[in-house]
Design a protein around this motif. Structure first.
Motif, PDB file in Angstrom:
ATOM      1  N   ARG A   1      34.448  -1.848  -0.904  1.00 49.53           N
ATOM      2  CA  ARG A   1      34.419  -1.185   0.396  1.00 49.53           C
ATOM      3  C   ARG A   1      33.163  -0.334   0.483  1.00 49.53           C
ATOM      4  NH1 ARG A   1      38.777  -0.759  -2.286  1.00 49.53           N
ATOM      5  NH2 ARG A   1      38.403   1.405  -2.942  1.00 49.53           N
ATOM      6  N   VAL A   2      32.537  -0.320   1.660  1.00 50.88           N
ATOM      7  CA  VAL A   2      31.285   0.433   1.847  1.00 50.88           C
ATOM      8  C   VAL A   2      31.429   1.401   3.009  1.00 50.88           C
ATOM      9  CG1 VAL A   2      28.921   0.219   2.713  1.00 50.88           C
ATOM     10  CG2 VAL A   2      29.646  -1.176   0.830  1.00 50.88           C
ATOM     11  N   ARG A   3      30.868   2.620   2.806  1.00 56.12           N
ATOM     12  CA  ARG A   3      30.730   3.595   3.881  1.00 56.12           C
ATOM     13  C   ARG A   3      29.265   4.017   3.949  1.00 56.12           C
ATOM     14  NH1 ARG A   3      32.830   7.791   1.797  1.00 56.12           N
ATOM     15  NH2 ARG A   3      31.115   9.319   1.889  1.00 56.12           N
ATOM     16  N   VAL A   4      28.701   4.045   5.141  1.00 61.09           N
ATOM     17  CA  VAL A   4      27.309   4.460   5.336  1.00 61.09           C
ATOM     18  C   VAL A   4      27.292   5.732   6.176  1.00 61.09           C
ATOM     19  CG1 VAL A   4      25.031   3.810   6.193  1.00 61.09           C
ATOM     20  CG2 VAL A   4      26.541   2.056   5.225  1.00 61.09           C
ATOM     21  N   ASP A   5      26.714   6.798   5.622  1.00 63.36           N
ATOM     22  CA  ASP A   5      26.607   8.082   6.320  1.00 63.36           C
ATOM     23  C   ASP A   5      25.168   8.273   6.794  1.00 63.36           C
ATOM     24  OD1 ASP A   5      29.248   8.555   5.682  1.00 63.36           O
ATOM     25  OD2 ASP A   5      28.771   9.726   3.888  1.00 63.36           O
ATOM     26  N   LEU A   6      25.015   8.570   8.073  1.00 63.77           N
ATOM     27  CA  LEU A   6      23.687   8.794   8.648  1.00 63.77           C
ATOM     28  C   LEU A   6      23.263  10.237   8.434  1.00 63.77           C
ATOM     29  CD1 LEU A   6      21.279   7.867  10.393  1.00 63.77           C
ATOM     30  CD2 LEU A   6      22.610   8.500  12.413  1.00 63.77           C
ATOM     31  N   GLY A   7      22.027  10.419   7.978  1.00 65.93           N
ATOM     32  CA  GLY A   7      21.473  11.748   7.786  1.00 65.93           C
ATOM     33  C   GLY A   7      20.473  12.084   8.869  1.00 65.93           C
ATOM     34  N   HIS A   8      19.354  12.666   8.467  1.00 63.47           N
ATOM     35  CA  HIS A   8      18.334  13.138   9.409  1.00 63.47           C
ATOM     36  C   HIS A   8      17.606  11.968  10.070  1.00 63.47           C
ATOM     37  CE1 HIS A   8      15.342  15.743  11.135  1.00 63.47           C
ATOM     38  NE2 HIS A   8      14.385  15.052  10.577  1.00 63.47           N
ATOM     39  N   VAL A   9      17.254  12.120  11.345  1.00 61.75           N
ATOM     40  CA  VAL A   9      16.488  11.105  12.066  1.00 61.75           C
ATOM     41  C   VAL A   9      15.287  11.752  12.745  1.00 61.75           C
ATOM     42  CG1 VAL A   9      18.520   9.670  12.479  1.00 61.75           C
ATOM     43  CG2 VAL A   9      17.798  11.312  14.224  1.00 61.75           C
ATOM     44  N   ALA A  10      14.251  10.959  12.951  1.00 61.11           N
ATOM     45  CA  ALA A  10      13.070  11.394  13.699  1.00 61.11           C
ATOM     46  C   ALA A  10      12.490  10.178  14.405  1.00 61.11           C
ATOM     47  CB  ALA A  10      12.027  12.009  12.768  1.00 61.11           C
ATOM     48  N   ARG A  11      12.005  10.388  15.606  1.00 56.81           N
ATOM     49  CA  ARG A  11      11.463   9.277  16.371  1.00 56.81           C
ATOM     50  C   ARG A  11       9.967   9.101  16.117  1.00 56.81           C
ATOM     51  NH1 ARG A  11      15.836  10.920  18.475  1.00 56.81           N
ATOM     52  NH2 ARG A  11      17.215   9.518  19.618  1.00 56.81           N
ATOM     53  N   PRO A  12       9.483   7.874  16.210  1.00 58.48           N
ATOM     54  CA  PRO A  12       8.039   7.654  16.050  1.00 58.48           C
ATOM     55  C   PRO A  12       7.272   8.282  17.205  1.00 58.48           C
ATOM     56  CG  PRO A  12       9.140   5.632  16.735  1.00 58.48           C
ATOM     57  CD  PRO A  12      10.219   6.625  16.463  1.00 58.48           C
ATOM     58  N   TRP A  13       5.981   8.499  16.952  1.00 61.88           N
ATOM     59  CA  TRP A  13       5.134   9.148  17.962  1.00 61.88           C
ATOM     60  C   TRP A  13       3.738   8.556  17.893  1.00 61.88           C
ATOM     61  CZ3 TRP A  13       0.633  11.824  16.749  1.00 61.88           C
ATOM     62  CH2 TRP A  13       0.005  12.494  17.814  1.00 61.88           C
ATOM     63  N   ARG A  14       3.095   8.486  19.046  1.00 62.14           N
ATOM     64  CA  ARG A  14       1.676   8.114  19.083  1.00 62.14           C
ATOM     65  C   ARG A  14       1.027   8.788  20.290  1.00 62.14           C
ATOM     66  NH1 ARG A  14       1.235   1.714  19.989  1.00 62.14           N
ATOM     67  NH2 ARG A  14      -0.933   2.261  19.627  1.00 62.14           N
ATOM     68  N   CYS A  15      -0.300   8.983  20.200  1.00 64.06           N
ATOM     69  CA  CYS A  15      -1.019   9.656  21.280  1.00 64.06           C
ATOM     70  C   CYS A  15      -2.081   8.727  21.857  1.00 64.06           C
ATOM     71  CB  CYS A  15      -1.676  10.943  20.767  1.00 64.06           C
ATOM     72  SG  CYS A  15      -3.123  10.664  19.725  1.00 64.06           S
ATOM     73  N   ASP A  16      -2.710   9.193  22.922  1.00 66.27           N
ATOM     74  CA  ASP A  16      -3.811   8.460  23.548  1.00 66.27           C
ATOM     75  C   ASP A  16      -5.122   8.978  22.948  1.00 66.27           C
ATOM     76  OD1 ASP A  16      -5.701   7.243  25.106  1.00 66.27           O
ATOM     77  OD2 ASP A  16      -5.161   8.289  26.969  1.00 66.27           O
ATOM     78  N   PRO A  17      -5.815   8.178  22.135  1.00 60.66           N
ATOM     79  CA  PRO A  17      -7.055   8.658  21.509  1.00 60.66           C
ATOM     80  C   PRO A  17      -8.152   9.007  22.507  1.00 60.66           C
ATOM     81  CG  PRO A  17      -6.248   6.652  20.447  1.00 60.66           C
ATOM     82  CD  PRO A  17      -5.471   6.820  21.710  1.00 60.66           C
ATOM     83  N   ALA A  18      -8.052   8.492  23.727  1.00 63.34           N
ATOM     84  CA  ALA A  18      -9.091   8.754  24.730  1.00 63.34           C
ATOM     85  C   ALA A  18      -8.813  10.008  25.553  1.00 63.34           C
ATOM     86  CB  ALA A  18      -9.227   7.551  25.670  1.00 63.34           C
ATOM     87  N   SER A  19      -7.702  10.707  25.291  1.00 60.88           N
ATOM     88  CA  SER A  19      -7.355  11.881  26.082  1.00 60.88           C
ATOM     89  C   SER A  19      -8.362  13.002  25.854  1.00 60.88           C
ATOM     90  CB  SER A  19      -5.947  12.362  25.722  1.00 60.88           C
ATOM     91  OG  SER A  19      -5.923  12.885  24.398  1.00 60.88           O
ATOM     92  N   ALA A  20      -8.446  13.912  26.830  1.00 56.81           N
ATOM     93  CA  ALA A  20      -9.405  15.019  26.734  1.00 56.81           C
ATOM     94  C   ALA A  20      -9.165  15.906  25.515  1.00 56.81           C
ATOM     95  CB  ALA A  20      -9.353  15.851  28.015  1.00 56.81           C
ATOM     96  N   PRO A  21      -7.908  16.263  25.164  1.00 57.88           N
ATOM     97  CA  PRO A  21      -7.710  17.095  23.974  1.00 57.88           C
ATOM     98  C   PRO A  21      -8.166  16.422  22.688  1.00 57.88           C
ATOM     99  CG  PRO A  21      -5.778  17.190  25.386  1.00 57.88           C
ATOM    100  CD  PRO A  21      -6.655  16.109  25.926  1.00 57.88           C
ATOM    101  N   VAL A  22      -7.880  15.122  22.547  1.00 50.45           N
ATOM    102  CA  VAL A  22      -8.300  14.414  21.331  1.00 50.45           C
ATOM    103  C   VAL A  22      -9.819  14.323  21.278  1.00 50.45           C
ATOM    104  CG1 VAL A  22      -8.255  12.206  20.112  1.00 50.45           C
ATOM    105  CG2 VAL A  22      -6.147  13.129  21.085  1.00 50.45           C
ATOM    106  N   GLN A  23     -10.451  14.058  22.404  1.00 51.25           N
ATOM    107  CA  GLN A  23     -11.906  13.951  22.409  1.00 51.25           C
ATOM    108  C   GLN A  23     -12.566  15.302  22.148  1.00 51.25           C
ATOM    109  OE1 GLN A  23     -13.826  11.115  22.437  1.00 51.25           O
ATOM    110  NE2 GLN A  23     -11.762  10.292  22.076  1.00 51.25           N
ATOM    111  N   ALA A  24     -11.925  16.399  22.581  1.00 50.44           N
ATOM    112  CA  ALA A  24     -12.440  17.731  22.242  1.00 50.44           C
ATOM    113  C   ALA A  24     -12.376  17.950  20.739  1.00 50.44           C
ATOM    114  CB  ALA A  24     -11.637  18.803  22.974  1.00 50.44           C
ATOM    115  N   ALA A  25     -11.293  17.479  20.112  1.00 50.94           N
ATOM    116  CA  ALA A  25     -11.158  17.588  18.657  1.00 50.94           C
ATOM    117  C   ALA A  25     -12.210  16.746  17.952  1.00 50.94           C
ATOM    118  CB  ALA A  25      -9.751  17.168  18.233  1.00 50.94           C
TER     119      ALA A  25
END
Length: 456
Positions: free
Chosen positions: A354-378
């Protein structure tokens, strides 16, 4: 006096200040260090107040406090929110440290201490750049808020609620984070994407007790054998995940994205040599850099059961357990991935177990727009400070709060990392190159001017 001159004049003072906060063992995952966590929060509040930031405050949460401060005197200018964390990982195994982990030590051009790169060193670089700007220019080129939490190393369980409860204060035009690494020494790097995460624990049972291997061996199911066989079936011989539905929603990289990745400085042979392995593994249709950054994974992190003490004990264990993490890419949903993994394991388990699976911490993936003004300022600020072109790269780790900021505030996030690729974050002998620290201060000062001029 110019900004750069003030940084140079303050270098030794700034280094001693960093050593002070590094000396506080603010380990969030160990309850005995609760007072140290509080002490680190108080130190940061006092420090931010001393350098000229306003309304520096230690704010309680359900667990560890958040420290905030602000400078909002530039009417009509955009506002940036700087995020970082003051908590650190445990230091074990202590015997592998060359010098004490909470006694910051200069050696061979580096500063060795727990938290030097992750994340106290990078947080203090931000604050010291602000200190020099205020000292030289009498203020900042734009409005700035600072939020430094004490739970990042345990998954930031209180931060999302803190942001929701303080939505007006946390609102900003851009979020700036320095909690990542450079791709190679001296190469300024902006992280443009992070993988998501879901953690699971698998618990398998067979008989109602451990059994004598002589009396029952050959007939009774062995929990360890069953679990090992079950877990081995989740990947094929080339590293592909065999669980139905696991890859649903995965956004495949475009040919242009793969071309850009191929241009990044990454040597597979050197990478394998640094790991001490003869051969790398994984999906053969993707490069090693792609496998560790833009492809989803399923990894076993721990496996235990049966007798593990000294000497023999001839038992057939009736329990076996495993820890699993999946790293996820856009557009995978952590809860859905966890559900298909759990469904597969519970349906594929053979009769007699018999198997039991317990879910722990989760986080969603993320990505940005490299052409955005904040990234280009960096990009502009980093290239001026480092004297070479900046790398824009997606990275394989997970920083859950980035997606939280993106989702709750709707503000673009800029991730500028100054840690070295061999910083040993989370491991013994963590370090930060002193030259990287100096350049980071200079680059961050230029970044605020670039960002203010562009108006985000």
């Amino acid at each position: 006096m110019t900004f750069d001159e003030h940084l140079a004049q303050s270098d030794s003072t700034y280094l001693e200040q960093l050593k002070e906060i590094l000396a506080i063992p603010s380990i969030s995952g160990i309850s005995e260090h609760r007072d140290d966590v509080q002490r680190a929060a108080s130190w940061l509040r006092d420090y931010m107040e001393a350098i000229g930031l306003e309304r520096a405050t230690v704010r309680p949460t359900a667990k560890n406090p958040v420290v905030t401060a602000e400078w909002l005197q530039r009417r009509g200018a955009p506002t940036a929110l700087i995020y970082g964390h003051y908590d650190v990982q445990p230091v074990d195994p202590l015997a592998l440290w060359t010098t004490p982990p909470f006694q910051a030590t200069e050696r061979d051009g580096r500063l060795y201490a727990r938290g030097s790169s992750d994340d106290k060193g990078q947080v203090i670089a931000h604050l010291q750049a602000i200190a020099s700007l205020i000292a030289v220019e009498g203020g900042l080129p734009m409005n700035i808020k600072v939020l430094i939490e004490g739970e990042e190393e345990i998954g930031s369980p209180s931060l999302e609620q803190f942001i929701k409860d303080n939505k007006d204060w946390t609102q900003a035009d851009v979020v700036v984070i320095s909690d990542t690494s450079m791709m190679e020494h001296g190469l300024p790097t902006i992280c443009c994407g992070l993988r998501g995460l879901c953690e699971m624990e698998v618990h398998l049972e067979t008989a109602n007790t451990d059994l004598h291997s002589g009396l029952y061996g050959g007939a009774a199911p062995n929990a360890l054998h069953v679990l090992v066989q079950l877990l081995a079936s989740v990947r094929d011989g080339q590293g592909r995940i065999t669980i139905p539905g696991f890859y649903d929603g995965v956004v495949e990289p475009t040919s242009e994205e793969r071309k850009q990745m191929a241009a990044l400085p990454f040597d597979e042979e050197e990478f394998a040599q640094r790991l001490g392995v003869d051969q790398l593994v994984g999906e053969p249709e993707f490069t090693a850099l792609e496998r560790i950054s833009i492809r989803p994974t399923l990894e076993l992190n721990g496996l235990w059961g049966g007798f593990q003490g000294e000497g023999p004990k001839t038992v057939i264990p009736n329990e076996a357990h495993a820890k699993i993490t999946c790293r996820l890419v856009p557009e995978q949903e952590p809860e859905r991935v966890a559900a298909v993994v759990a469904e597969y394991l519970t349906q594929a388990v053979p009769a007699g177990a018999r198997v039991r699976v317990d879910l722990g911490h989760v986080a969603r993936p993320w990505r940005c727009d490299p052409a955005s003004a904040p990234v280009q300022a960096a990009v502009q600020a980093l290239e001026q400070s480092f004297g070479r072109s900046a790398a824009l790269a997606r990275m394989g780790g997970s920083i859950p709060v980035v997606e939280v900021f993106d989702r709750l505030l709707g503000a673009p996030c800029v991730l500028m990392g100054f840690a070295a690729p061999d910083s040993n974050a989370h491991a013994p002998n963590e370090s930060l190159p002193l030259e990287s620290l100096r350049i980071a201060r200079r680059a961050l000062g230029r970044f605020w001017h670039e960002l203010g001029e562009r108006g985000v």
